[in-house]
Design a protein around this motif. Structure first.
Motif, PDB file in Angstrom:
ATOM      1  N   THR A 166       7.272  -3.324  -8.521  1.00  0.00           N
ATOM      2  CA  THR A 166       6.680  -4.139  -7.454  1.00  0.00           C
ATOM      3  C   THR A 166       7.719  -5.119  -6.919  1.00  0.00           C
ATOM      4  OG1 THR A 166       4.553  -3.970  -8.585  1.00  0.00           O
ATOM      5  CG2 THR A 166       4.763  -5.707  -6.926  1.00  0.00           C
ATOM      6  N   VAL A 216      -0.937  -1.921  -8.519  1.00  0.00           N
ATOM      7  CA  VAL A 216      -2.310  -1.416  -8.605  1.00  0.00           C
ATOM      8  C   VAL A 216      -2.578  -0.984 -10.042  1.00  0.00           C
ATOM      9  CG1 VAL A 216      -3.895   0.376  -7.806  1.00  0.00           C
ATOM     10  CG2 VAL A 216      -2.220  -0.614  -6.205  1.00  0.00           C
ATOM     11  N   GLY A 231      -6.923   0.979  -9.521  1.00  0.00           N
ATOM     12  CA  GLY A 231      -7.474   0.802  -8.177  1.00  0.00           C
ATOM     13  C   GLY A 231      -7.756  -0.634  -7.784  1.00  0.00           C
ATOM     14  N   ILE A 286      -6.193  -5.020  -8.218  1.00  0.00           N
ATOM     15  CA  ILE A 286      -4.994  -5.760  -8.609  1.00  0.00           C
ATOM     16  C   ILE A 286      -5.260  -6.386  -9.984  1.00  0.00           C
ATOM     17  CG2 ILE A 286      -4.233  -6.108  -6.215  1.00  0.00           C
ATOM     18  CD1 ILE A 286      -4.956  -9.080  -6.586  1.00  0.00           C
ATOM     19  N   VAL A 288       0.537  -3.967  -1.889  1.00  0.00           N
ATOM     20  CA  VAL A 288       0.231  -3.439  -3.216  1.00  0.00           C
ATOM     21  C   VAL A 288       1.170  -2.279  -3.471  1.00  0.00           C
ATOM     22  CG1 VAL A 288      -2.172  -4.207  -3.388  1.00  0.00           C
ATOM     23  CG2 VAL A 288      -1.687  -1.948  -2.413  1.00  0.00           C
ATOM     24  N   TYR A 319       1.899   1.056  -5.917  1.00  0.00           N
ATOM     25  CA  TYR A 319       1.178   1.939  -6.829  1.00  0.00           C
ATOM     26  C   TYR A 319       1.989   3.172  -7.190  1.00  0.00           C
ATOM     27  CZ  TYR A 319      -0.400   4.880  -2.849  1.00  0.00           C
ATOM     28  OH  TYR A 319      -0.471   5.712  -1.773  1.00  0.00           O
ATOM     29  N   TYR A 372      -4.531   3.772  -4.384  1.00  0.00           N
ATOM     30  CA  TYR A 372      -4.615   2.300  -4.465  1.00  0.00           C
ATOM     31  C   TYR A 372      -6.043   1.795  -4.251  1.00  0.00           C
ATOM     32  CZ  TYR A 372      -4.122   2.345   0.697  1.00  0.00           C
ATOM     33  OH  TYR A 372      -4.284   2.571   2.040  1.00  0.00           O
ATOM     34  N   ALA A 431      -7.477  -2.019  -4.076  1.00  0.00           N
ATOM     35  CA  ALA A 431      -6.512  -3.075  -4.422  1.00  0.00           C
ATOM     36  C   ALA A 431      -6.030  -3.887  -3.213  1.00  0.00           C
ATOM     37  CB  ALA A 431      -5.317  -2.456  -5.142  1.00  0.00           C
ATOM     38  N   LEU A 432      -5.747  -3.216  -2.110  1.00  0.00           N
ATOM     39  CA  LEU A 432      -5.204  -3.958  -0.961  1.00  0.00           C
ATOM     40  C   LEU A 432      -6.296  -4.819  -0.318  1.00  0.00           C
ATOM     41  CD1 LEU A 432      -2.623  -4.453   0.621  1.00  0.00           C
ATOM     42  CD2 LEU A 432      -3.123  -2.440   2.015  1.00  0.00           C
ATOM     43  N   ALA A 452       0.749  -0.494   1.520  1.00  0.00           N
ATOM     44  CA  ALA A 452       0.544   0.097   0.196  1.00  0.00           C
ATOM     45  C   ALA A 452       1.771   0.979  -0.044  1.00  0.00           C
ATOM     46  CB  ALA A 452      -0.740   0.920   0.173  1.00  0.00           C
TER      47      ALA A 452
END
Ligand SMILES: Cc1cc2nc3c(=O)[nH]c(=O)nc-3n(C[C@H](O)[C@H](O)[C@H](O)COP(=O)(O)O)c2cc1C
Length: 253
Positions: free
Chosen positions: A16, A57, A60, A62, A84, A86, A91, A94-95, A114
């Motif tokens: 990340t 992620v 699915g 955060i 995010v 992944y 994902y 998560a976003l 993403a």
């Protein structure tokens, strides 16, 4: 280019962070980074007018600890670009979750993405990501974000996901330390939630606190920290088919 951005990231195994740094460096000359994985008091307030926020992620969503630390920020209308990252599977919510948190805290979400990095549990999935092509795509997204901002045409972004979000991950399992562990304490020091301690000469992991983020596994200098082999095998099997998949980055602005 902007003069400065603040980058807030949570990145137990570095993927990340890598992706978010490419984006932040595409947006500004100077990047002030805050690692949300460091245990301590509070989270520093942003210094600049534009904030980049990046989280991996997990199932699915955060990670709960990243959400908790982001909730300590106050946006006061500052612009934010949310990301995010992944590992090729999906994902999901998560976003949307990340954007909801940032808006709730008073930030103006002007762009989102993403993006893909290597899967931190099954590293053959998304191997080598982010690569040169990812870098180009992320930098071109940064350019568009800057253009929009200069034209004054930024508008609220809409990202996929459902509310209520899917249930958080609940895997009652933790990494374990092999006999080759030399008790150096590195695993305990990098654990974002303080779930690892040394007890009577053995490394003990609190299954309630551990979120299986893999920070301790990635940081162990002796490679003595692993997932329990049956769990690793199960994950390898579950995600194995994704080894040959090149999932595309998705950008929203
Ligand atoms: C506990 C856990 C859950 C994960 N869940 C997902 C997921 O739902 N979808 C996915 O595509 N990748 C998933 N991944 C992979 C990570 O999102 C990906 O490897 C990310 O780059 C890790 O970030 P880091 O390198 O900053 O630690 C998961 C990884 C972990 C450790």
């Amino acid at each position: 280019m902007l003069d400065k951005t603040d980058l807030y990231y949570f990145s137990p195994t570095g993927g990340t962070r890598k992706v978010a740094e490419i984006l932040s460096q595409g947006l500004s000359e100077e990047v002030h980074s805050v690692d949300l994985g460091v245990r301590g008091e509070g989270v520093e307030a942003p210094e600049s007018g534009t904030v980049v926020v990046a989280a991996p992620v997990f199932g699915g969503r955060i990670p709960a600890i990243a959400a908790e630390r982001l909730r300590q920020l106050e946006g006061n209308g500052k612009k934010t670009v949310t990301v995010v990252v992944y590992g090729t599977r999906a994902y999901e919510d998560a976003l949307l979750e990340l954007n909801d948190i940032m808006r709730e805290k008073g930030f103006q979400v002007v762009a989102s993405a993403a993006l893909i990095a290597r899967h931190s549990i099954v590293p053959e999935v998304g191997k080598g990501r982010p690569d040169g092509q990812d870098r180009e795509e992320i930098l071109s997204f940064a350019k568009k974000v800057l253009e929009r901002s200069q034209e004054g045409t930024d508008s609220p972004v809409d990202v996929p996901g459902d509310r209520p979000y899917k249930a958080g991950m609940n895997m009652p399992v933790t990494p374990l330390s092999l006999p080759s562990c030399v008790q150096c304490g590195k695993c305990a020091s990098v654990c974002p939630v303080g779930a690892i301690r040394s007890e009577n000469g053995a490394v003990v992991t609190d299954p309630e606190g551990c979120m299986l983020c893999m920070a301790c596994v990635a940081a162990c200098p002796e490679h003595a920290r692993i997932l329990p082999p049956p769990v690793q095998e199960q994950m390898d099997q579950k995600l194995g088919a994704l080894r040959s998949v090149r999932r595309e980055n998705v950008f929203f602005l």
